[in-house]
Design an enzyme around this catalytic site. Structure first.
Site, PDB file in Angstrom:
ATOM      1  N   ARG A 116       0.854  -1.188   0.000  1.00 11.48           N
ATOM      2  CA  ARG A 116       0.000   0.000   0.000  1.00 11.48           C
ATOM      3  C   ARG A 116       0.893   1.242   0.000  1.00 11.48           C
ATOM      4  NH1 ARG A 116      -2.761   3.152   4.705  1.00 11.48           N
ATOM      5  NH2 ARG A 116      -3.852   4.651   3.411  1.00 11.48           N
ATOM      6  N   HIS A 162      -2.981  11.018   0.490  1.00 10.72           N
ATOM      7  CA  HIS A 162      -2.455  10.805   1.843  1.00 10.72           C
ATOM      8  C   HIS A 162      -1.886  12.140   2.323  1.00 10.72           C
ATOM      9  CE1 HIS A 162      -1.060   7.443   4.722  1.00 10.72           C
ATOM     10  NE2 HIS A 162      -0.775   8.584   5.325  1.00 10.72           N
ATOM     11  N   GLU A 214      -7.507   8.553   6.057  1.00 10.39           N
ATOM     12  CA  GLU A 214      -7.815   9.223   7.318  1.00 10.39           C
ATOM     13  C   GLU A 214      -8.326  10.651   7.132  1.00 10.39           C
ATOM     14  OE1 GLU A 214      -4.603   8.929  10.136  1.00 10.39           O
ATOM     15  OE2 GLU A 214      -4.645   6.745  10.141  1.00 10.39           O
ATOM     16  N   ASN A 353      -7.583   2.074   9.557  1.00 13.27           N
ATOM     17  CA  ASN A 353      -6.301   2.294  10.237  1.00 13.27           C
ATOM     18  C   ASN A 353      -6.574   2.313  11.724  1.00 13.27           C
ATOM     19  OD1 ASN A 353      -5.184   2.649   7.728  1.00 13.27           O
ATOM     20  ND2 ASN A 353      -4.656   4.811   8.010  1.00 13.27           N
ATOM     21  N   TYR A 355      -4.651   1.935  15.673  1.00 12.84           N
ATOM     22  CA  TYR A 355      -3.413   1.854  16.459  1.00 12.84           C
ATOM     23  C   TYR A 355      -3.638   1.674  17.953  1.00 12.84           C
ATOM     24  CZ  TYR A 355      -0.801   3.530  12.390  1.00 12.84           C
ATOM     25  OH  TYR A 355      -0.231   3.643  11.151  1.00 12.84           O
ATOM     26  N   GLU A 422      -3.658  -0.033   8.051  1.00 15.99           N
ATOM     27  CA  GLU A 422      -2.515   0.365   8.878  1.00 15.99           C
ATOM     28  C   GLU A 422      -2.696  -0.163  10.294  1.00 15.99           C
ATOM     29  OE1 GLU A 422      -1.469   4.543   9.129  1.00 15.99           O
ATOM     30  OE2 GLU A 422      -1.767   4.799   6.978  1.00 15.99           O
TER      31      GLU A 422
HETATM   32  C1  PNW Z   1      -1.537   7.589  10.524  1.00 15.31           C
HETATM   33  N1  PNW Z   1      -2.818  10.798  16.044  1.00 15.31           N
HETATM   34  O1  PNW Z   1      -1.549   8.854  11.074  1.00 15.31           O
HETATM   35  C2  PNW Z   1      -1.143   7.867   9.091  1.00 15.31           C
HETATM   36  O2  PNW Z   1      -1.985   7.334   8.129  1.00 15.31           O
HETATM   37  C3  PNW Z   1       0.293   7.616   8.811  1.00 15.31           C
HETATM   38  O3  PNW Z   1       0.690   8.442   7.763  1.00 15.31           O
HETATM   39  C4  PNW Z   1       1.113   7.814  10.065  1.00 15.31           C
HETATM   40  O4  PNW Z   1       2.473   7.760   9.837  1.00 15.31           O
HETATM   41  C5  PNW Z   1       0.682   6.737  11.041  1.00 15.31           C
HETATM   42  O5  PNW Z   1      -0.711   6.773  11.271  1.00 15.31           O
HETATM   43  C6  PNW Z   1       1.390   6.799  12.381  1.00 15.31           C
HETATM   44  O6  PNW Z   1       1.104   7.996  13.026  1.00 15.31           O
HETATM   45  C7  PNW Z   1      -1.850   9.229  12.334  1.00 15.31           C
HETATM   46  O7  PNW Z   1      -2.270  11.870  16.394  1.00 15.31           O
HETATM   47  C8  PNW Z   1      -1.311  10.430  12.750  1.00 15.31           C
HETATM   48  O8  PNW Z   1      -3.641  10.199  16.771  1.00 15.31           O
HETATM   49  C9  PNW Z   1      -1.632  10.940  13.974  1.00 15.31           C
HETATM   50  C10 PNW Z   1      -2.495  10.250  14.796  1.00 15.31           C
HETATM   51  C11 PNW Z   1      -3.031   9.036  14.393  1.00 15.31           C
HETATM   52  C12 PNW Z   1      -2.699   8.529  13.159  1.00 15.31           C
END
Ligand code: PNW
Length: 571
Positions: A116, A162, A214, A353, A355, A422
C-alpha cells in the site's frame, strides 16, 4: 506475584528459582491487566486468500520534493516553514523516489504479496489541476514503481490522497474548505479529475484504490485545530466543512470509477478511516463511548457505508448545540437528498487504520463558550494506568481494542469487507538504534492474533492486514523522531541504507505461516513469548508452575529472536 506463589518458591529453596523470580520482577514490572480468556493466544490460520501487506505514504518516504515539474504540497510548505520537530522536512525522506527497487526487494524478501503506497497529487498535476499541465516524470515514476511491484508478484494498493494536497489548490480555492455548501464547489471536480487520470494511467495494473487516507486527520488536524497542513485554525467549523467536501470528493472519485472504468478494469474502490476503539470507563459511560466512535469514524463511515448522511447522534447533538449557542443553523452542514443518494454505498471495501484505544467518560452537556469538535462530542478521554505506551504520545498498546472495533464495524455497517490498511507501533529515535525491536514484535503478534479472533471466531470479513510501516519514515509533525518501520533507515546517511529490524523477520514468519498454525515452530516461539509480550508471566496467569516453566519461558524469550533470524537466513 502472590504471597503464596513466592512462599512456595522460597520453600524449594533453590538459588535458580530466587534468581529467576528477581529477574522476572525486574523485567516484568506490571501485569498489564491480562485476562485469561480474552487475551489467550488463538491458534489457527487466516483464510487462504488473506492479504498481508505493508504501507507507506508519498510525502513520508519519496523525497525528491521538487524534481522535474513536481509542485509543492501543503506539507512541503509547512515543513519548509520549520514547523516540524527538529525542523525536519520530507525533502529527501527515505529517497524512495530513487530507491524504490530496494523497497520492492525488501517486500519480496519478506514474502509480502501486496504493497500500500500513495500517489502524490502535485507530483502528477503540479498545481492540482490537469488543465495547467501534467508532470510526465511523475507518471513515469509511478509506472516504474507499479511495474517493479508486478514484476515481483506484489499487488499495488494505491491511496490517492495521503494528505499532500497541492499548495496551489489551497491558495486558489481554500483546499477542502472550498464553498462547501454551494453548487460552485470545484474541489470535488478537481479531485475527480485527478482520480480519473490515475485510473486511466495506472488502472490496468492497480486493482485496489483508496480515495482518502484518514479524512478525520485532514479535517480536524488540518482545518480545525490547524497543527497539520494546511494549518487552518477554525475549530468550531473548519473540520465540518472540510469533511463535507472530502466525503463528496470521495463519492465523485467512486462514481467515476463505477461509470468509466469498472467494467474494463474490474478493481475496487474504498476509503481508509482511522479509529481508536473507545471503551467506556464505567458502565454509565457506554453511550459516551458510542458517541465518541460515531463522531470520529461514523462521521465518514455512516454517510458512505450506511445511508448517505451523518450519524443520528452527531446530527441531534449538533442541533442541540446550535440552540444552546443561539445559532440559526447547525455547525454540521447538511447533505441534500441528491447528495445523500450520491454518497450512499460508495465503498467496495472498508479500509481501517487502527493503532490504539481510549477510555471514554461521559462529559455531557457542559455549556461551552468557544465550541470545537472536541467539546462537541461531550466526552472525556483517558487511558488505563496499566496500558503500555509506544514512542508516539497517543499510542497505548491495547490489543483487544482492534477485535472490538472490527466487531463494531461488522454490526454497524452491514458486514462489509474490511481491509486493515494500517496498524503498528513506534519507537523513539535513539542511539544505539533499536534493531532487536521486541516491543514491535509483541505488538504485531498480539494485534494480528486479535484480528484472527475477529476473523475466525467472530466471522468478521477481514480481508487484509497491513503493517505500518515498511520503513522508518517522516512521521509528520514528529519528523524523524518516531520510528514505525519494519526496516531501519539512517537519515544521516546520504544513501539512506535500509536495515531489517528483528520485527521484519517476525513478520516474514507470520506471513509464511498465515497466522499461528497449531504445531508449527513459529507458533511455538509465539507461545513462549506470549506472556512476556503481555507484561506478565505464566506463573502469574496460571498459578506458579515450578522452576522448569520459568526457565523455559525466560530461555525461549532470549533465544527466540536470534533463532528466528538464523532460521530465516537458512530458510
Ligand atoms: C496515521 N494521532 O496517522 C497515518 O496514516 C500515517 O501516515 C502515520 O504515519 C501513522 O498513522 C502513524 O502515526 C496518524 O495523532 C497520525 O492520533 C496521527 C495520529 C493518528 C494517526
Amino acid at each position: 506475584m502472590s504471597a503464596t506463589a513466592s512462599d512456595s518458591i522460597m520453600e524449594t529453596g533453590t538459588f535458580v528459582n530466587c534468581f529467576l523470580l528477581v529477574i522476572s520482577l525486574v523485567i516484568i514490572p506490571v501485569n498489564g491487566g491480562y485476562d485469561k480468556e480474552r487475551d489467550a493466544l488463538l491458534k489457527g490460520t487466516f483464510p487462504q486468500d488473506f492479504i498481508w501487506s505493508s504501507a507507506t505514504a508519498a510525502y513520508q518516504i519519496e523525497g525528491a520534493w521538487n524534481v522535474s515539474d513536481k509542485g509543492p504540497s501543503v506539507w512541503d510548505t509547512l515543513a519548509h516553514q520549520g514547523r516540524v520537530y527538529n525542523q525536519d522536512t520530507g525533502d529527501v525522506a527515505c529517497d524512495s523516489y530513487h530507491k524504490y527497487p530496494e523497497d520492492v526487494a525488501l517486500m519480496k524478501q519478506m514474502g509480502l504479496k501486496y504493497y500500500r503506497f500513495s500517489i502524490s497529487w502535485p507530483r502528477i498535476f503540479p498545481t492540482g489541476e490537469q488543465q495547467d499541465g501534467v508532470n510526465q516524470d511523475g507518471v513515469r515514476y509511478y509506472n516504474a514503481l507499479i511495474n517493479e511491484l508486478i514484476a515481483n508478484d506484489i499487488q499495488p494498493m494505491v491511496t490517492l490522497f495521503h494528505w499532500d494536497l497541492p499548495q496551489v489548490l489551497q491558495d486558489r480555492y481554500g483546499g477542502f474548505l472550498n464553498n462547501h455548501t454551494t453548487n460552485t464547489t470545484v474541489i470535488h471536480d478537481l479531485f475527480g479529475d485527478y482520480a480519473r487520470f490515475c485510473y486511466q494511467n495506472f488502472g490496468d495494473r492497480v486493482k485496489y484504490w483508496i480515495t482518502f487516507n484518514e479524512p478525520w486527520i485532514t479535517s480536524w488536524l488540518g482545518y480545525g485545530v490547524g497543527n497539520f497542513a494546511p494549518q487552518h485554525n477554525e475549530p468550531a467549523e473548519g473540520q465540518y466543512k472540510a469533511a463535507h467536501n472530502i466525503i463528496l470528493s470521495h463519492a465523485k472519485a467512486y462514481h467515476i470509477y463505477d461509470d468509466e472504468f469498472r467494467a474494463a478494469q474490474n478493481g475496487q474502490v474504498g476509503i481508509t478511516l482511522n479509529c481508536d476503539w473507545g471503551t467506556p470507563k464505567t458502565p454509565a459511560d457506554a453511550d459516551a463511548a458510542i458517541r465518541y466512535i460515531q463522531f470520529s469514524m461514523g462521521w465518514f463511515a455512516h454517510p458512505i457505508f450506511k445511508n448517505g448522511d451523518y450519524p443520528e447522534v452527531m446530527k441531534t447533538t449538533m442541533t442541540r448545540k446550535a440552540q444552546e449557542e443561539g445559532r440559526t443553523t447547525s455547525r454540521l452542514p447538511e447533505f441534500t437528498p441528491e447528495q445523500k443518494a450520491y454518497i450512499s454505498g460508495t465503498g467496495d471495501f472498508f479500509g481501517l487504520n487502527h493503532y490504539t484505544t481510549v477510555e471514554v467518560t461521559d462529559a455531557c452537556c457542559t455549556p461551552i463558550e468557544n465550541p470545537n469538535y472536541d467539546t462537541d462530542k461531550d466526552v472525556g478521554t483517558g487511558h488505563a494506568p496499566d496500558w503500555p505506551r509506544a514512542a508516539s504520545s497517543w499510542l497505548y498498546v491495547v490489543p483487544w481494542g482492534i477485535r472490538n472495533l472490527l466487531g463494531f464495524i461488522k454490526e454497524e455497517y452491514g458486514d462489509p469487507e474490511i481491509y486493515v490498511t494500517e496498524n503498528g507501533r513506534s519507537d523513539h529515535d535513539q542511539d544505539p538504534a533499536i534493531m532487536m525491536d521486541m516491543e514491535r514484535i509483541c505488538y504485531y503478534m498480539m494485534y494480528t492474533n486479535e484480528v484472527m479472533k475477529a476473523s475466525n471466531m467472530d466471522n468478521v470479513k477481514v480481508k487484509a492486514y497491513t503493517a505500518w510501516s515498511l520503513l522508518d519514515n517522516f512521521e509528520w509533525l514528529s519528523g524523524y523522531s518516531e520510528r514505525f518501520g519494519l526496516h531501519y533507515v539512517d537519515f544521516n546517511d546520504p544513501t539512506r541504507t535500509r536495515y531489517p529490524k528483528a520485527s521484519s523477520v517476525f513478520f516474514k514468519q507470520l506471513v509464511r505461516n498465515n497466522g499461528y498454525p497449531e504445531g508449527s515452530e513459529f507458533t511455538k516461539y509465539v507461545e513462549n513469548m506470549w506472556y512476556f509480550c503481555h507484561n506478565t508471566t505464566e506463573a502469574e496467569v496460571n498459578g506458579y508452575t515450578g522452576g522448569a516453566s520459568q526457565i523455559s519461558s525466560l530461555f525461549s524469550l532470549f533465544l527466540a529472536i536470534p533463532m528466528m533470524i538464523a532460521y530465516s537466513l537458512i530458510a
